[in-house]
Design a protein around this motif. Structure first.
Motif: not given
Length: 154
Positions: A125-154
């Motif tokens: 109950d100490l884990v805020d699921d919504k905050k965790l979802e937002r954190k994962i959402h942000t981190e996944k984009w930070e992790e793959v944004a450049e790779k996806i940008r390159n993929l979409l611009n090839r």
């Protein structure tokens, strides 16, 4: 060209077009019509009734993506705007689907990492699921944004 250069009417018109594209059944109808599939083939593929198919057809008519031709013997056909958008989708769909796959893999990795870290937490109950979802959402984009940008611009 900034967003302020568009009028509210122009934005509403564009939204109407994208609303027409915003459901998998309507996309299937557009793809089907572009391949000269019959309405029966499309409704069978979608496993929906002709009545449900007709509701989606009405939205595509309103979005100006299909029309009722009088001289081709077809019940419905793509408008030039519908043809253009289907061509854009077909030209880019593999790259977009690959980008979504990359994003999903990053999200799965991050979720697994966080679950492993949280496995030691005694009170879940100490884990805020919504905050965790937002954190994962942000981190996944930070992790793959450049790779996806390159993929979409090839």
């Amino acid at each position: 060209m900034g967003f302020e250069s568009r009028s509210e009417d122009e934005l509403e018109d564009l939204a109407g077009i994208y609303k027409g594209l915003s459901h998998e059944a309507r996309l299937a109808i557009l793809y089907g019509l572009s391949e000269d599939a019959s309405l029966n083939q499309i409704s069978d593929f979608l496993s929906i009734t002709r009545g449900a198919l007709q509701d989606h057809i009405e939205m595509l008519l309103d979005a100006e993506l299909i029309y009722r031709p009088t001289d081709s013997g077809k019940t419905y056909d793509l408008t030039p705007l519908g043809e253009h958008l289907i061509k854009q989708l077909e030209d880019n769909e593999d790259d977009v689907l690959e980008a979504l796959e990359e994003l999903e893999e990053a999200e799965t990795r991050l979720e697994e990492d966080y679950q492993a870290q949280l496995s030691g937490v005694e009170d879940e109950d100490l884990v805020d699921d919504k905050k965790l979802e937002r954190k994962i959402h942000t981190e996944k984009w930070e992790e793959v944004a450049e790779k996806i940008r390159n993929l979409l611009n090839r």
